[in-house]
Design an enzyme around this catalytic site. Structure first.
Site, short mmCIF file in Angstrom:
data_model
loop_
_atom_site.label_atom_id
_atom_site.label_comp_id
_atom_site.label_asym_id
_atom_site.label_seq_id
_atom_site.Cartn_x
_atom_site.Cartn_y
_atom_site.Cartn_z
N VAL A 177 -10.43 4.75 -10.59
CA VAL A 177 -10.12 5.88 -9.95
C VAL A 177 -10.82 5.79 -8.45
CG1 VAL A 177 -10.61 8.40 -9.43
CG2 VAL A 177 -10.26 7.26 -12.00
N LYS B 51 -5.38 9.22 -13.19
CA LYS B 51 -6.50 9.27 -12.55
C LYS B 51 -7.27 10.53 -12.85
CE LYS B 51 -5.50 5.74 -9.07
NZ LYS B 51 -4.87 5.68 -7.84
N ALA C 214 -8.27 -16.07 -16.22
CA ALA C 214 -6.97 -16.15 -16.74
C ALA C 214 -5.93 -15.56 -15.99
CB ALA C 214 -7.27 -15.48 -18.09
N ILE D 24 -14.46 3.73 -3.89
CA ILE D 24 -15.22 5.04 -3.84
C ILE D 24 -16.00 5.01 -5.05
CG2 ILE D 24 -15.28 7.65 -3.63
CD1 ILE D 24 -12.38 7.32 -2.30
N GLY E 140 1.59 -2.36 1.31
CA GLY E 140 0.97 -2.82 0.28
C GLY E 140 0.31 -1.70 -0.44
N GLU F 173 -15.30 1.79 -12.76
CA GLU F 173 -15.58 2.44 -11.39
C GLU F 173 -14.40 2.36 -10.74
OE1 GLU F 173 -18.47 4.44 -10.23
OE2 GLU F 173 -16.60 4.95 -9.42
P1 NDP Z 1 -2.16 -7.97 -9.35
O1 NDP Z 1 -0.59 -7.77 -9.81
O2 NDP Z 1 -2.06 -8.41 -7.93
O3 NDP Z 1 -2.45 -9.04 -10.36
C1 NDP Z 1 -2.50 -8.92 -11.75
C2 NDP Z 1 -3.01 -10.51 -12.22
O4 NDP Z 1 -3.19 -10.52 -13.54
C3 NDP Z 1 -2.28 -11.63 -11.87
O5 NDP Z 1 -3.19 -12.73 -11.18
C4 NDP Z 1 -1.61 -11.92 -12.93
O6 NDP Z 1 -1.29 -13.66 -13.16
C5 NDP Z 1 -2.45 -11.55 -14.08
N1 NDP Z 1 -1.74 -11.24 -15.06
C6 NDP Z 1 -0.62 -10.24 -15.57
N2 NDP Z 1 -0.23 -10.56 -16.67
C7 NDP Z 1 -0.79 -11.41 -17.40
C8 NDP Z 1 -0.86 -12.00 -18.65
N3 NDP Z 1 -0.16 -11.29 -19.55
N4 NDP Z 1 -1.69 -13.06 -19.10
C9 NDP Z 1 -2.54 -13.39 -17.93
N5 NDP Z 1 -2.61 -13.03 -16.72
C10 NDP Z 1 -1.80 -11.82 -16.24
O7 NDP Z 1 -2.64 -6.59 -9.57
P2 NDP Z 1 -4.06 -6.06 -8.94
O8 NDP Z 1 -5.17 -7.17 -8.89
O9 NDP Z 1 -3.44 -5.33 -7.83
O10 NDP Z 1 -4.61 -5.01 -10.08
C11 NDP Z 1 -5.38 -5.36 -11.04
C12 NDP Z 1 -5.81 -3.97 -11.68
O11 NDP Z 1 -6.71 -3.25 -10.56
C13 NDP Z 1 -4.78 -3.15 -12.08
O12 NDP Z 1 -5.27 -2.25 -13.17
C14 NDP Z 1 -4.69 -1.93 -10.94
O13 NDP Z 1 -4.28 -0.78 -11.34
C15 NDP Z 1 -6.44 -1.89 -10.50
N6 NDP Z 1 -6.53 -1.51 -9.28
C16 NDP Z 1 -5.77 -2.12 -8.03
C17 NDP Z 1 -5.91 -1.76 -6.83
C18 NDP Z 1 -5.27 -2.47 -5.71
O14 NDP Z 1 -5.45 -1.92 -4.75
N7 NDP Z 1 -4.60 -3.60 -5.84
C19 NDP Z 1 -6.75 -0.48 -6.53
C20 NDP Z 1 -7.50 -0.10 -7.79
C21 NDP Z 1 -7.18 -0.51 -9.15
P3 NDP Z 1 -0.44 -14.53 -11.95
O15 NDP Z 1 -1.26 -14.22 -10.60
O16 NDP Z 1 -0.43 -15.65 -12.64
O17 NDP Z 1 1.02 -13.44 -12.00
N1 HSE Z 2 -0.69 2.73 -5.69
C1 HSE Z 2 -2.04 3.31 -5.79
C2 HSE Z 2 -2.38 4.21 -4.61
C3 HSE Z 2 -3.13 2.05 -5.57
O1 HSE Z 2 -1.43 4.44 -3.54
O2 HSE Z 2 -3.31 4.97 -4.56
C4 HSE Z 2 -4.33 2.39 -6.15
O3 HSE Z 2 -4.56 2.96 -7.54
#
Ligand code: NDP
Ligand code: HSE
Length: 442
Positions: A133, A206, A46, A137, A188, A130
């Site tokens: 945080v 965290k 989704a 890791i 990034g 997992e």
């Molecule tokens: P992104 O912003 O890259 O991706 C979010 C995704 O969710 C997108 O595909 C977006 O859709 C979709 N989305 C957002 N809102 C909606 C909605 N209302 N309905 C349907 N789809 C939705 O986030 P990340 O992948 O970076 O992060 C995802 C999770 O992982 C977060 O909780 C983050 O804190 C966690 N996390 C991320 C890390 C990282 O390094 N990125 C590290 C550790 C944890 P669309 O693509 O169409 O916009």
């Molecule tokens: N912005 C966060 C960081 C991404 O710098 O650690 C991972 O939660």
């Protein structure tokens, strides 16, 4: 060839992490099925915008904007959209329909963990987090399972990669904070709004998750003391190194007895701190994360690695997915989150810590004695003092010299140390307080 029962996997979110999870799941599906003892059938992903460009191609027929139908048809739901809503409602929908949930979402876990655990327990489902945080890791499972027979005393964590990258650049390359932040953003590491990183909000979420797990006690996010790194200067970082320390943004979770009331409780705090150069956390460079755990029986343990990144975080998510699949195969209810200790959350004022004060003082007889008395009056014991003579003060006569005093205290309560700051600021012999930083990890 072994015939496995198929489990239906729904993924919410196809962004940095979601797209990598999809890619690895499709690429290594057979291997993961063999480990899980069940086929992992990806039934949909989704997203908000079906036409958005993605880091990794997701087969078009799997992409949908109808998250709710996807959730209701799944055995395991993987939430990777982030933020509070609709993530919270969709996790609840999944749990209430009996699905297990895997999430990487620190915000929803820190703000709504107890509500989500309760929903899981009601239906015998399980919530895995997992990746919330420390990215790749393994730290949640070690705290929840491997250390379940021990007593954690303290956790010192570098849990935000952006701030570690910034402080490391200021230390190793002499960058200014804003330049290092711009680079972290370009690479990034930073959140969409980097205030979440540099003001410590991300690390506080965290810390709340780690403290709740480690002490079997729900620690609410608003009970976490939080200070960011925006007040840290390049000069402070470089002076710290000359004195044998590095500056790190630490998430500290500890269990202790309040010295005034005798009450045993827990506290979680996030702030910049001086860490001695020989402490393992001092060697954590760049955007890496590390969690240093002090346990009663196990002693000191350190968990280290990539705290963020799409593919790195996908590793932790897929580990949870395999665990959830194994649980489905074994049957029976999920294991409820342990919060039976239910210890009181103690205020920051009760925490025992040390300060390093850097003071610009009037360089004349009796000043050191005045300052020593001021510390004694606050009940704060001084461990070390060093002095260097500064330049002559500008202005009208008399042309007093100033000196710089660096004072490191023994452990004292945060409230006594905070009163010492107030008393120093009001003292006529102190020209100004150049810096105050807590010292941790001694
Ligand atoms: P992104 O912003 O890259 O991706 C979010 C995704 O969710 C997108 O595909 C977006 O859709 C979709 N989305 C957002 N809102 C909606 C909605 N209302 N309905 C349907 N789809 C939705 O986030 P990340 O992948 O970076 O992060 C995802 C999770 O992982 C977060 O909780 C983050 O804190 C966690 N996390 C991320 C890390 C990282 O390094 N990125 C590290 C550790 C944890 P669309 O693509 O169409 O916009
Ligand atoms: N912005 C966060 C960081 C991404 O710098 O650690 C991972 O939660």
């Amino acid at each position: 060839m072994i015939e496995y029962r198929n489990l239906r996997i729904a993924i919410l979110g196809g962004g940095s992490v979601g797209a990598q999870v999809v890619s690895l799941l499709l690429e290594h599906g057979d291997e993961l099925a063999a480990r899980a003892g069940a086929g992992l059938e990806l039934v949909g992903v989704a997203v908000r915008d079906v036409n958005a460009r993605r880091d990794v191609d997701i087969p078009r027929h799997l992409i949908t904007t109808d998250a709710e139908s996807l959730i209701l048809g799944a055995d395991i739901v993987v939430e990777l959209i982030g933020g509070i809503e609709p993530a919270r409602s969709w996790i609840l929908l999944a749990l209430n329909s009996g699905a297990d949930v895997v999430t990487a979402n620190k915000a929803v876990m820190a703000n709504h963990g107890p509500e989500l655990f309760e929903a899981a327990e009601q239906v015998g489902a399980q919530l895995y987090y997992e990746a919330a945080v420390g990215g790749a890791i393994p730290i949640i499972r070690p705290l929840r399972d491997s250390l379940a027979g021990d007593r954690v005393k303290r956790i010192l964590g570098i849990v935000n990669g952006t701030t570690n990258y910034i402080l490391d650049r200021m230390d190793v390359h002499g960058d200014e904070l804003q330049d290092a932040l711009a680079e972290a953003t370009r690479l990034g590491y930073a959140e969409a709004d980097p205030t979440a990183d540099i003001e410590g909000f991300d690390a506080a979420q965290k810390a709340a998750i780690l403290a709740s797990l480690a002490f079997h006690t729900a620690v609410p996010l608003d009970a976490v003391h939080r200070e960011g790194i925006t007040g840290v200067t390049r000069e402070q970082v470089q002076a710290a190194r000359r004195a044998g320390y590095v500056v790190k943004l630490l998430a500290i979770c500890e269990r202790f007895t309040d010295s005034t009331t005798g009450i045993e409780g827990v506290c979680a705090r996030v702030h910049p701190a001086l860490v001695p150069l020989d402490h393992p956390l001092a060697a954590v460079h760049g955007a890496n994360n590390a969690v240093f755990v002090e346990a009663e029986a196990a002693g000191d343990l350190m968990f280290y690695g990539a705290g963020a990144g799409g593919v790195e975080t996908a590793s932790a998510v897929l580990g949870d997915l395999v665990s959830a699949a194994r649980r489905h195969v074994a049957g029976g209810p999920g294991v409820a989150e342990s919060n039976q200790s239910n210890l009181p959350v103690l205020p920051m004022a009760s925490v025992m810590t040390r300060y390093q004060f850097t003071l610009s003082v009037v360089d004349e007889p009796g000043v050191l004695a005045t300052i020593a008395t001021l510390f004694a009056d606050q009940g704060v014991s001084v461990e070390a003092v060093s002095q260097s003579v500064g330049s002559a003060r500008s202005g009208s006569a008399p042309p007093n010299l100033t000196a710089t005093l660096v004072i490191v205290t023994h452990q004292a309560t945060e409230s006594a140390l905070a009163s010492t700051v107030t008393a120093l600021a009001a003292s006529p012999v102190v020209s100004h307080i150049v810096s105050t930083l807590r010292v941790e990890g001694l």
